[in-house]
Enzyme design. Structure first.
Site, mmCIF file in Angstrom:
data_model
loop_
_atom_site.group_PDB
_atom_site.id
_atom_site.type_symbol
_atom_site.label_atom_id
_atom_site.label_comp_id
_atom_site.label_asym_id
_atom_site.label_seq_id
_atom_site.Cartn_x
_atom_site.Cartn_y
_atom_site.Cartn_z
ATOM 1 N N GLU A 190 1.811 -37.664 20.631
ATOM 2 C CA GLU A 190 0.721 -38.114 21.492
ATOM 3 C C GLU A 190 -0.235 -36.968 21.743
ATOM 4 O O GLU A 190 0.073 -35.800 21.472
ATOM 5 C CB GLU A 190 1.247 -38.662 22.816
ATOM 6 C CG GLU A 190 1.992 -37.648 23.663
ATOM 7 C CD GLU A 190 2.519 -38.258 24.949
ATOM 8 O OE1 GLU A 190 1.698 -38.729 25.763
ATOM 9 O OE2 GLU A 190 3.749 -38.248 25.154
ATOM 10 N N ASP A 200 1.292 -33.097 21.415
ATOM 11 C CA ASP A 200 2.740 -32.909 21.422
ATOM 12 C C ASP A 200 3.327 -33.288 20.067
ATOM 13 O O ASP A 200 2.966 -34.333 19.496
ATOM 14 C CB ASP A 200 3.379 -33.767 22.518
ATOM 15 C CG ASP A 200 2.915 -33.362 23.908
ATOM 16 O OD1 ASP A 200 2.448 -32.212 24.067
ATOM 17 O OD2 ASP A 200 3.024 -34.187 24.836
ATOM 18 N N TYR A 259 9.587 -31.142 34.955
ATOM 19 C CA TYR A 259 9.053 -30.554 36.185
ATOM 20 C C TYR A 259 10.075 -29.844 37.064
ATOM 21 O O TYR A 259 9.701 -29.342 38.115
ATOM 22 C CB TYR A 259 8.317 -31.622 36.996
ATOM 23 C CG TYR A 259 7.070 -32.066 36.275
ATOM 24 C CD1 TYR A 259 6.008 -31.193 36.097
ATOM 25 C CD2 TYR A 259 6.979 -33.326 35.711
ATOM 26 C CE1 TYR A 259 4.882 -31.567 35.397
ATOM 27 C CE2 TYR A 259 5.848 -33.714 35.012
ATOM 28 C CZ TYR A 259 4.804 -32.830 34.866
ATOM 29 O OH TYR A 259 3.690 -33.216 34.165
ATOM 30 N N ARG A 283 -4.081 -31.597 24.843
ATOM 31 C CA ARG A 283 -2.805 -30.991 24.448
ATOM 32 C C ARG A 283 -2.057 -31.977 23.565
ATOM 33 O O ARG A 283 -1.794 -33.115 23.980
ATOM 34 C CB ARG A 283 -1.956 -30.661 25.674
ATOM 35 C CG ARG A 283 -0.803 -29.691 25.396
ATOM 36 C CD ARG A 283 0.242 -29.694 26.487
ATOM 37 N NE ARG A 283 1.092 -30.869 26.391
ATOM 38 C CZ ARG A 283 1.527 -31.575 27.436
ATOM 39 N NH1 ARG A 283 1.162 -31.257 28.661
ATOM 40 N NH2 ARG A 283 2.307 -32.632 27.261
ATOM 41 N N SER A 315 3.769 -37.944 31.601
ATOM 42 C CA SER A 315 4.796 -37.063 32.136
ATOM 43 C C SER A 315 6.196 -37.505 31.743
ATOM 44 O O SER A 315 7.160 -37.322 32.483
ATOM 45 C CB SER A 315 4.704 -36.953 33.664
ATOM 46 O OG SER A 315 3.806 -35.937 34.010
ATOM 47 N N GLY A 335 -0.884 -31.581 32.501
ATOM 48 C CA GLY A 335 -0.543 -30.960 33.772
ATOM 49 C C GLY A 335 -1.122 -29.564 33.914
ATOM 50 O O GLY A 335 -1.206 -28.801 32.948
ATOM 51 N N ASN A 388 -2.652 -35.565 24.967
ATOM 52 C CA ASN A 388 -2.879 -35.699 26.402
ATOM 53 C C ASN A 388 -4.302 -35.308 26.759
ATOM 54 O O ASN A 388 -4.746 -34.191 26.467
ATOM 55 C CB ASN A 388 -1.901 -34.795 27.163
ATOM 56 C CG ASN A 388 -0.460 -35.135 26.870
ATOM 57 O OD1 ASN A 388 0.144 -35.942 27.556
ATOM 58 N ND2 ASN A 388 0.096 -34.516 25.837
ATOM 59 N N GLU A 428 2.483 -40.202 38.114
ATOM 60 C CA GLU A 428 2.349 -38.744 38.092
ATOM 61 C C GLU A 428 1.617 -38.206 39.314
ATOM 62 O O GLU A 428 1.127 -37.080 39.308
ATOM 63 C CB GLU A 428 1.621 -38.321 36.818
ATOM 64 C CG GLU A 428 2.341 -38.706 35.552
ATOM 65 C CD GLU A 428 1.545 -38.335 34.322
ATOM 66 O OE1 GLU A 428 1.515 -37.147 33.976
ATOM 67 O OE2 GLU A 428 0.942 -39.244 33.714
#
Length: 332
Positions: free
Chosen positions: A298, A285, A243, A283, A185, A304, A300, A13
């Site tokens: 997961e 998910d 991205y 964060r 990512s 990002g 984070n 990443e």
């Protein structure tokens, strides 16, 4: 404040992190902070001694960096963080803003080095990062806390002539999602329909493919940001989809019933607390099955922070500007 922003690094990443770092640094400079931007894995690690304010964007390439470069990048990064001018710059900072993603930046290595040096930094400590980074350990902690997670099997092809029974049982129930057990990512995430299509290397996590909607929830301390729905044009939310502009729709606030939004936010806070994030940020998910039941995939530790990343999108949904968000993360 004198702030040193760490970005880049040695992970897959790296390019995302450099984009995050420039955006964070310019936002902080725009709010009056004295900001240095450092990529400890670069040949010339100090990217800017004093970052100017502005809105220029560093684009993210369509493919992650080559794995063959990782050894060289790690050597540079270790040398920079353990001595010489980079370490001195970090010591002079009032706070280090970690805008690294993946690898040593998110698995606890960098945090441990900064802790040993007595340097204050943003985000969770090394122990929390280490658990959250390993998807198998993270899901085990969440499951013990009563947070729904998918069935899963950890599998290393190098140690098995053929997939273990657990993987075959998951495949018998339909397609599975295969991902590296420690990467970010959505690098190397794939949907697989048969044992023949399984990857042949690396430590993998295999879980059922959930056919429902996908969401993410950011948490800062005890506060949740609005739910973001990730509307995919691909089977899985992989690196390219995450991205590249236009690959997905990110809807915030998500167009969902209030009870589902409250459920997702409650699960995100519980996951944040179970893993020990405390006053810092994370964060979580989620993906739903065909019946609409959400499962946590997961959490984070250093999501990002490009201006188009999911946490800034969620902040905008709450009326928080990018610059305000970065300021809040600096002191969280």
């Amino acid at each position: 404040m004198r702030v040193a922003v760490l970005c880049g690094g040695e992970s897959s990443e790296r390019d995302v992190s450099r984009s995050s770092g420039w955006a964070v640094a310019r936002a902080l400079a725009g709010r009056g902070h004295d900001v240095a931007l450092i990529d400890p894995a670069a040949e010339q690690p100090v990217l800017a001694d004093h970052v100017p304010a502005g809105d220029a964007v560093v684009p993210v390439p369509t493919e992650p960096p080559a794995a063959a470069d990782r050894g060289m990048l790690r050597q540079r990064m270790y040398a920079a963080l353990t001595g010489g001018p980079v370490l001195e710059q970090l010591r002079r900072a009032d706070r280090v803003f970690i805008a690294l993603h993946g690898g040593w930046g998110e698995d606890g290595h960098v945090q441990a080095l900064l802790e040993l040096a007595g340097i204050p930094f943003t985000g969770a400590g090394h122990d929390v990062c280490a658990v959250a980074w390993h998807k198998g350990r993270c899901q085990a902690v969440l499951e013990a806390a009563g947070i729904p997670v998918p069935a899963r099997v950890l599998y290393n092809p190098a140690e098995h002539r053929e997939p273990p029974v657990g993987v075959k049982q998951l495949l018998a129930g339909g397609p599975v999602v295969v991902k590296p057990v420690a990467d970010g990512s959505s690098v190397a995430v794939r949907k697989v329909d048969s044992a023949d299509a399984l990857p042949s290397e690396g430590e993998l996590l295999v879980e059922p493919f959930l056919g429902g909607r996908e969401f993410t929830v950011a948490v800062i301390g005890a506060t949740t940001l609005p739910v973001v729905e990730i509307e995919l044009t691909t089977a899985v939310f992989d690196y390219a989809a995450k991205y590249q502009p236009g690959a997905v729709r990110e809807i915030c606030p998500a167009d969902i019933p209030g009870h589902l939004a409250e459920r997702l936010q409650d699960l995100a806070v519980r996951a944040h607390q179970a893993l020990g994030f405390g006053t810092t940020y994370s964060r979580a998910d989620f993906r739903c099955d065909d019946a609409g039941t959400p499962y946590c995939l997961e959490v984070n530790a250093l999501p990002g922070l490009t201006r188009g990343s999911l946490v800034p999108v969620a902040a905008a949904g709450a009326g928080i500007t990018y610059d305000e968000l970065v300021e809040r993360l600096l002191t969280a």
